[in-house]
Design a protein around this motif. Sequence first.
Motif, PDB file in Angstrom:
ATOM      1  N   ASN A 297      32.076  10.502   1.015  1.00  0.00           N
ATOM      2  CA  ASN A 297      30.668  10.295   0.682  1.00  0.00           C
ATOM      3  C   ASN A 297      30.067   9.145   1.490  1.00  0.00           C
ATOM      4  OD1 ASN A 297      28.347  10.931  -1.100  1.00  0.00           O
ATOM      5  ND2 ASN A 297      28.684   8.852  -1.850  1.00  0.00           N
ATOM      6  N   ILE A 301      26.865   9.464   3.947  1.00  0.00           N
ATOM      7  CA  ILE A 301      25.665   8.622   3.893  1.00  0.00           C
ATOM      8  C   ILE A 301      25.450   7.901   5.217  1.00  0.00           C
ATOM      9  CG2 ILE A 301      24.657   6.598   2.769  1.00  0.00           C
ATOM     10  CD1 ILE A 301      26.070   7.465   0.206  1.00  0.00           C
ATOM     11  N   SER A 327      16.509   6.573   5.224  1.00  0.00           N
ATOM     12  CA  SER A 327      17.023   7.882   4.814  1.00  0.00           C
ATOM     13  C   SER A 327      17.041   7.885   3.293  1.00  0.00           C
ATOM     14  CB  SER A 327      18.428   8.113   5.364  1.00  0.00           C
ATOM     15  OG  SER A 327      19.346   7.190   4.806  1.00  0.00           O
ATOM     16  N   TRP A 329      17.686  10.247  -0.442  1.00  0.00           N
ATOM     17  CA  TRP A 329      18.365  11.398  -1.041  1.00  0.00           C
ATOM     18  C   TRP A 329      17.382  12.187  -1.884  1.00  0.00           C
ATOM     19  CZ3 TRP A 329      22.396  14.211  -0.181  1.00  0.00           C
ATOM     20  CH2 TRP A 329      22.876  15.089  -1.159  1.00  0.00           C
ATOM     21  N   SER A 330      17.362  13.479  -1.663  1.00  0.00           N
ATOM     22  CA  SER A 330      16.470  14.369  -2.406  1.00  0.00           C
ATOM     23  C   SER A 330      17.183  14.898  -3.642  1.00  0.00           C
ATOM     24  CB  SER A 330      16.047  15.531  -1.512  1.00  0.00           C
ATOM     25  OG  SER A 330      15.516  16.590  -2.280  1.00  0.00           O
ATOM     26  N   ASP A 331      16.626  14.613  -4.804  1.00  0.00           N
ATOM     27  CA  ASP A 331      17.142  15.167  -6.068  1.00  0.00           C
ATOM     28  C   ASP A 331      16.203  16.251  -6.566  1.00  0.00           C
ATOM     29  OD1 ASP A 331      19.588  14.077  -6.767  1.00  0.00           O
ATOM     30  OD2 ASP A 331      18.682  12.202  -7.432  1.00  0.00           O
ATOM     31  N   ALA A 373      19.332  19.252  -2.623  1.00  0.00           N
ATOM     32  CA  ALA A 373      20.166  18.059  -2.530  1.00  0.00           C
ATOM     33  C   ALA A 373      20.464  17.791  -1.067  1.00  0.00           C
ATOM     34  CB  ALA A 373      21.450  18.251  -3.325  1.00  0.00           C
ATOM     35  N   HIS A 375      19.733  14.563   2.369  1.00  0.00           N
ATOM     36  CA  HIS A 375      19.037  13.381   2.868  1.00  0.00           C
ATOM     37  C   HIS A 375      17.846  13.818   3.704  1.00  0.00           C
ATOM     38  CE1 HIS A 375      22.959  11.330   2.101  1.00  0.00           C
ATOM     39  NE2 HIS A 375      22.144  10.362   1.734  1.00  0.00           N
ATOM     40  N   ASP A 448      21.708  18.214   6.961  1.00  0.00           N
ATOM     41  CA  ASP A 448      21.392  16.975   6.271  1.00  0.00           C
ATOM     42  C   ASP A 448      20.670  16.008   7.209  1.00  0.00           C
ATOM     43  OD1 ASP A 448      21.736  15.448   3.759  1.00  0.00           O
ATOM     44  OD2 ASP A 448      22.783  14.055   5.080  1.00  0.00           O
TER      45      ASP A 448
END
Length: 469
Positions: A297, A301, A327, A329-331, A373, A375, A448
């Motif tokens: 992970n 990132i 950058s 993170w898309s939730d 989900a 970046h 991503d």
Amino acid sequence: MLRRSSLVLWALALALTALPYAISLTMEGSGFLTMSMAGTCPGFELHSDVSMALLPLYVVPEPLIALVGFGFWLLLVRKGRPRWGRAAGWLAAVGVTWPTLLELGFAAVDLVGNEGCRQTWAPFFRGAMSIMWTAGDALTLALILVAVRVRRTTPRGWIARTAGAVLAVLLLVGLQTGDSVVGKVTEAAEEKCRPWDLRQGTRPAGRTDRETAFVCVARRNSRLLPRRFRELPDAELVAFGRSLCRASVRADPKELERLRGETGVTVGIETTQALTLLCPEVDAREQAEEERQDAENDAFIATAKKRCASLPPHRPRIRPAVQGAASMWSDYGAVTAFEGEEPPEGAALDKAFGNDLVGAVKGELAILTADEAMHVCVTVEGYGTRPPVEREGWEKVVEIGYTSPEGELTHWAEAAADLPNPLVKGPGRYRVRVHMRGADAAMKDDGDARQRFLVMIFPGSSRRTEILR
């Protein structure tokens, strides 16, 4: 010479072999479950291995074995070969009672071991049903051996006469000692259970703590094990837990599926977490896997940040008061920003679906992303006056109204430290212009951090939504 007493003894032995089948027909939904309980007991380990190797023999009905043995014995005796008949009887006796003989023999091997071995074996000889089957097999063996005996001209040695009795006494004494410990039941509400909870992530130290932690967690969490296992005495529950540990470590899909079918236990995420409390090997494996995932992970990132940082910076046509890039993170298919301490309920996200890009309510902003989900690369700029419209190079450009209650739009997910507050005039009315490109690239393999957003925020009183591209 054929003795009438031998025929009577054979008849009784045949009846005893048929008795379990008759009883099982009267027990609805009954079944016999063989649990491979774990332990460091050599006799128990050998018993498990030998039983698995001889598993096909379990399907041969004991009454059939006894009946065939009786037939051969009767034929050989009538032919004047009583010693051969005795051999046939012995084979039949062993064929009928070999599972019990294996249990007694290997249990005797472990009887001189530690207390844990006695605890491991005790469930095989506890309860009315277990005692009845063991006693029935012992009686069947004795009846057949007596029925086929051949008169000896010399007395039998004292060792042969007493070996069986000594073995039986040792087993009973040993198992009775173990049973005094096996019967203990720790209640989940007891003081000793309070430190142990899967959510706390506390790791026990030492064998005693591990066993207590597993027992407490297993009894407290109804989803881990079926009720019949949760209500076992402590030692039996621990033994069953160790058998699950071994299955978990081997990770054989067929074995795990068979275990689920026989016991109703699925060795899933939560069960494995409980097993880490009990078994060091499962704990070590899960820690290694956790470290591997953390490293993976972190690399994921880092790649996203590097990818966003490599993009050419936006060159605005007029100088912004503040500018920052990160950058993010898309939730749930969006990146959000909000004012205040409490996260919003998502009303801005609902509004974003109206123009397929950006939505806002008082104190909350939401921008839709291509995937749920991932970046995305975001540049945020704050202006004191309206900047010129930029369309070239962007796939979508949408401008909406936004009302700021506090003048601090800084909660941009985990990127808050990297992005400035774009509300340069404090609380009040603003316009938010969002530019987007790279939606198709984001949906491809290795997509991503391929989608880019430029967010311009400046003072403005209009509430209209303008689709600029």
